[in-house]
Design an enzyme around this catalytic site. Structure first.
Site, PDB file in Angstrom:
ATOM      1  N   CYS A 116       0.838  -1.209   0.000  1.00 11.76           N
ATOM      2  CA  CYS A 116       0.000   0.000   0.000  1.00 11.76           C
ATOM      3  C   CYS A 116       0.869   1.253   0.000  1.00 11.76           C
ATOM      4  CB  CYS A 116      -0.926  -0.022   1.210  1.00 11.76           C
ATOM      5  SG  CYS A 116      -1.870   1.500   1.432  1.00 11.76           S
ATOM      6  N   CYS A 119       0.235   3.479   3.028  1.00  7.05           N
ATOM      7  CA  CYS A 119       0.868   2.917   4.224  1.00  7.05           C
ATOM      8  C   CYS A 119       2.350   3.285   4.278  1.00  7.05           C
ATOM      9  CB  CYS A 119       0.693   1.404   4.249  1.00  7.05           C
ATOM     10  SG  CYS A 119      -1.022   0.839   4.225  1.00  7.05           S
TER      11      CYS A 119
END
Length: 519
Positions: A116, A119
């Site tokens: 991600c 993230c």
């Protein structure tokens, strides 16, 4: 090595005096001469056929302060890198054992996915949160969990997207929905981890809290059903705002209460008292009043305002533009929010937005700034004034037209608008990809189009060849039928041979009969 030890180690490094640089034979320099300047050092290095090994720090004279001739710049960079990397040590990597051990502590957890991009962007911020919480002596422990590796635990906590930030306190799990900045995350953790209802024992404490928080809710009175409801709402909305309790003598002198117990909100330099008959459910009232009357609206704030059920009146301006028109529209919205609060605060939220990029993508329209737009976040409708807003009275008239239904609503969430949204989002994505990286855009969209073109060409070609083969097969089948009806050449010859054979046998019989008669 901690920061203090790193700097102590740096201070203990033996340094050569500025006037005694390492003696190296070079052209134009004799023993005992003044220290070589940056230009002379470069000349010496180039004379040896080597490039100058580093770029010296500005203002630094001694470039060989570190052992082995390493410059101070590199040592400083190593210290900074060590400090940044050490932030990960304050964030614990959690595994399946976390499920059993978590209830003894309060945890602030980042559920992430390794692939991600958001993230990865949050990771350095999360390390800073871990450092700050540890330095503050907070009881909250900071951790992170790979939700893809421990999907069962992530599902148990209701993780549906990445990254998801949750504060786990006993059997309760609180979602964080604010901006992903260090200060906002820490403020959320301290608010939720603390007492649900914070007491205010004195006027001094009340004044201190009022200076720190732009919006705060206060319960005044003793035990009552209203207090039980207040505690219930606080357990749900503590993620957004603070809840306090106080006695009547702690309140400022300008506060007057019609009755006790009471729930109040302090904001915008004044206070408002909850009225069950006019304001309805306490939870809905607190959810509506947790914002200031006038806000600087961005995408996140607009999303949060959708939970209030209010219409959002926004002045879309350019904050960097100090022209009269931009300033006037902003002032009009502020005046309406302040002077007409009693008329519109239950139905409208007021604010301004910097720039029109976000609002254009939301409305799928190109609005020229400065302008005013009213958004209905519940059904994606919006209202634009049919005439130029020149004064506060014009704005009040525009709002009244919206309330009585005479103003024309645009947009919405109908089928045509959804189709338009799909087309608009696809177009925006393609344009943004090509603007940021034309080669990547050609690869992402050109390759699939090329494959589809080849497939279509193959299908069309296959149909044409099939028709030719079908035509030839039909001709062959008709020829076979003719051969079947007339017989093949071999069959015809066999029939002729059969006839000749029959005639020969008859003739032989007749010859035998004739020979017998002769006998």
């Amino acid at each position: 090595m901690n920061i203090h030890a790193a700097f102590c180690h740096r201070a203990a490094v033996p340094r050569s005096p500025p006037s005694r640089l390492p003696e190296r034979p070079s052209a134009g320099r004799t023993t005992g001469a003044r220290p070589a300047t940056r230009r002379s050092l470069r000349a010496c290095a180039e004379a040896r056929g080597r490039r100058f090994p580093f770029r010296p720090c500005r203002g630094s004279v001694n470039m060989a302060a570190a052992p082995g001739g390493r410059p101070r710049c590199l040592l400083w960079a190593a210290v900074v890198a060590h400090v940044v990397a050490s932030g990960a040590g304050f964030v614990e990597d959690l595994d399946e054992s976390f499920k059993e051990n978590r209830k003894d502590d309060i945890w602030l957890v980042d559920f992430y996915a390794p692939w991600c991009g958001h993230c990865k962007k949050l990771e350095p911020v999360w390390n800073e949160v871990g450092i700050e919480m540890r330095n503050m002596g907070s009881p909250v422990k900071v951790g992170k969990m790979d939700a893809t590796s421990f999907s069962s635990i992530a599902s148990e906590f209701g993780v549906r997207g990445y990254p998801t930030i949750k504060l786990l306190k006993g059997d309760l799990a609180y979602n964080y929905r604010g901006p992903r900045t260090k200060d906002d995350i820490i403020e959320f953790a301290n608010r939720v981890a603390g007492p649900l209802i914070r007491p205010l024992p004195s006027q001094h404490m009340f004044e201190h809290v009022q200076k720190r928080h732009r919006v705060l809710f206060v319960y005044v009175g003793g035990e009552s059903p209203l207090k039980e409801k207040y505690i219930e709402v606080a357990s749900e909305l503590i993620v957004y705002t603070y809840f306090f309790s106080a006695s009547e003598d702690v309140l400022p002198e300008y506060v007057t209460l019609p009755e006790l117990p009471a729930v109040m909100v302090f904001k915008d330099g004044t206070y408002f008292v909850y009225d069950e008959y006019e304001d309805g459910d306490l939870s809905s009232w607190i959810n509506r009043e947790r914002f200031q009357g006038y806000l600087h609206v961005d995408g996140f704030t607009l999303y949060e305002l959708g939970d209030t059920g209010k219409l959002v009146a926004i002045a879309v301006i350019d904050d960097k533009n100090s022209s009269v028109e931009h300033t006037r529209l902003k002032s009009i919205i502020q005046e309406v929010a302040r002077d007409y609060r009693d008329h519109f605060h239950r139905d409208f939220q007021f604010g301004h937005m910097d720039g029109n990029d976000y609002i254009n993508s939301l409305l799928m329209d190109d609005l020229t700034i400065p302008t005013i737009v009213v958004l209905n976040t519940s059904n994606q409708q919006y209202f634009l004034p049919d005439r130029h807003i020149e004064s506060t009275e014009d704005m009040v008239q525009f709002i009244n037209n919206i309330l009585d239904g005479t103003a024309e609503a645009q947009g919405g969430d109908g089928l045509l608008q959804r189709i338009k949204r799909i087309i608009y989002d696809a177009k925006s994505t393609i344009v943004s990809v090509f603007k940021s990286s034309p080669l990547l855009g050609c690869f992402l969209f050109g390759l699939p189009l090329g494959v589809i073109s080849i497939m279509c060409y193959g299908i069309c070609t296959a149909d044409t060849e099939g028709e030719v083969f079908e035509h030839e097969g039909a001709k062959k089948e008709s020829g076979d039928r003719e051969l079947t009806d007339e017989g093949s050449e071999e069959e015809q010859e066999e029939e002729k041979n059969g006839k000749y054979t029959e005639l020969s046998d008859g003739e032989l019989k007749q010859k035998d009969i004739m020979e017998k008669k002769k006998d």
